[in-house]
Design an enzyme around this catalytic site. Structure first.
Site, PDB file in Angstrom:
ATOM      1  N   HIS A   1       6.437  -1.389   3.575  1.00  0.00           N
ATOM      2  CA  HIS A   1       5.963  -2.637   3.902  1.00  0.00           C
ATOM      3  C   HIS A   1       5.614  -3.679   2.753  1.00  0.00           C
ATOM      4  O   HIS A   1       4.500  -2.959   2.171  1.00  0.00           O
ATOM      5  CB  HIS A   1       5.523  -3.001   5.294  1.00  0.00           C
ATOM      6  CG  HIS A   1       4.342  -2.247   5.275  1.00  0.00           C
ATOM      7  ND1 HIS A   1       4.428  -0.680   5.592  1.00  0.00           N
ATOM      8  CD2 HIS A   1       3.123  -2.519   5.219  1.00  0.00           C
ATOM      9  CE1 HIS A   1       2.923  -0.459   5.553  1.00  0.00           C
ATOM     10  NE2 HIS A   1       2.070  -1.399   5.394  1.00  0.00           N
TER      11      HIS A   1
ATOM     12  N   ASN B   1       0.806  -1.068  -0.097  1.00  0.00           N
ATOM     13  CA  ASN B   1      -0.021   0.064  -0.046  1.00  0.00           C
ATOM     14  C   ASN B   1       0.969   1.162   0.041  1.00  0.00           C
ATOM     15  O   ASN B   1       1.967   1.314   0.714  1.00  0.00           O
ATOM     16  CB  ASN B   1      -1.003  -0.132   1.290  1.00  0.00           C
ATOM     17  CG  ASN B   1      -1.973  -1.077   1.388  1.00  0.00           C
ATOM     18  OD1 ASN B   1      -2.436  -1.483   0.211  1.00  0.00           O
ATOM     19  ND2 ASN B   1      -2.179  -1.850   2.314  1.00  0.00           N
TER      20      ASN B   1
HETATM   21  P1  AMP Z   1      -0.735  -0.620   5.728  1.00  0.00           P
HETATM   22  O1  AMP Z   1      -2.228  -0.199   5.667  1.00  0.00           O
HETATM   23  O2  AMP Z   1      -0.343  -0.969   4.566  1.00  0.00           O
HETATM   24  O3  AMP Z   1       0.153   0.479   6.201  1.00  0.00           O
HETATM   25  O4  AMP Z   1      -0.650  -1.700   6.634  1.00  0.00           O
HETATM   26  C1  AMP Z   1       0.051  -1.593   8.185  1.00  0.00           C
HETATM   27  C2  AMP Z   1      -0.087  -2.855   8.835  1.00  0.00           C
HETATM   28  O5  AMP Z   1       0.812  -2.973   9.921  1.00  0.00           O
HETATM   29  C3  AMP Z   1      -1.624  -3.307   9.382  1.00  0.00           C
HETATM   30  O6  AMP Z   1      -1.920  -4.540   8.679  1.00  0.00           O
HETATM   31  C4  AMP Z   1      -1.501  -3.397  10.707  1.00  0.00           C
HETATM   32  O7  AMP Z   1      -2.045  -4.274  11.212  1.00  0.00           O
HETATM   33  C5  AMP Z   1       0.121  -3.662  10.855  1.00  0.00           C
HETATM   34  N1  AMP Z   1       0.640  -3.306  12.105  1.00  0.00           N
HETATM   35  C6  AMP Z   1       0.636  -2.223  12.951  1.00  0.00           C
HETATM   36  N2  AMP Z   1       1.454  -2.087  13.980  1.00  0.00           N
HETATM   37  C7  AMP Z   1       2.088  -3.529  14.000  1.00  0.00           C
HETATM   38  C8  AMP Z   1       2.790  -4.107  15.024  1.00  0.00           C
HETATM   39  N3  AMP Z   1       3.272  -3.482  15.935  1.00  0.00           N
HETATM   40  N4  AMP Z   1       3.095  -5.166  14.681  1.00  0.00           N
HETATM   41  C9  AMP Z   1       2.676  -5.815  13.472  1.00  0.00           C
HETATM   42  N5  AMP Z   1       1.987  -5.477  12.759  1.00  0.00           N
HETATM   43  C10 AMP Z   1       1.547  -4.046  12.948  1.00  0.00           C
END
Ligand code: AMP
Ligand code: ZN
Length: 116
Positions: free
Chosen positions: A101, A88
């Protein structure tokens, strides 16, 4: 390391995560709010806020992300059943964490790629 970046803190071990893989270029850990039985984030160790900041100089890291995702997909047993590798970038894509990511998602039928 970017100040106040949650994923930089995960890479450094300052914030706990279920880390599945780490080398000198990338780290992979389970998403805290999984949308399928396999939901892993594969991230570059070097901070960049979005994939839009990555270029030719990041070719090795980007290649590693794909090979690590493939390896983890096999490990998770979703390589043959199928999976998505999703990035994203920016508001329309709903990016909420501003450290580049790749989501590795699999373990169920995922439906249409994008809601119409
Ligand atoms: P995005 O919408 O692509 O920015 O996705 C960010 C992702 O990070 C989401 O799926 C969240 O659930 C994940 N996320 C946020 N904080 C953490 C964390 N501390 N550990 C693992 N995943 C996380
Ligand atoms: Zn970061």
């Amino acid at each position: 390391m970017a100040n106040d970046c949650i994923f930089c803190k995960i890479i450094d071990g300052e914030i706990p995560s279920e880390t599945l893989y780490q080398d000198e270029l990338v780290t992979a850990f389970r998403d805290i709010r999984p949308v399928a039985s396999t939901h892993i984030l594969v991230i570059p160790n070097a901070h960049s806020s979005s994939v839009t900041e990555m270029g030719d100089g990041d070719a090795e890291t980007l290649g590693r992300i794909v090979t690590v995702a493939n390896q983890l997909a096999k490990q998770e047993g979703v390589s043959k059943s199928g999976f998505r590798l999703i990035v994203n970038a920016g508001p329309d894509a709903g990016q909420v964490v501003f450290h580049t990511h790749f989501h590795l998602i699999g373990g169920r039928e995922l439906g249409p790629m994008v809601a119409r």
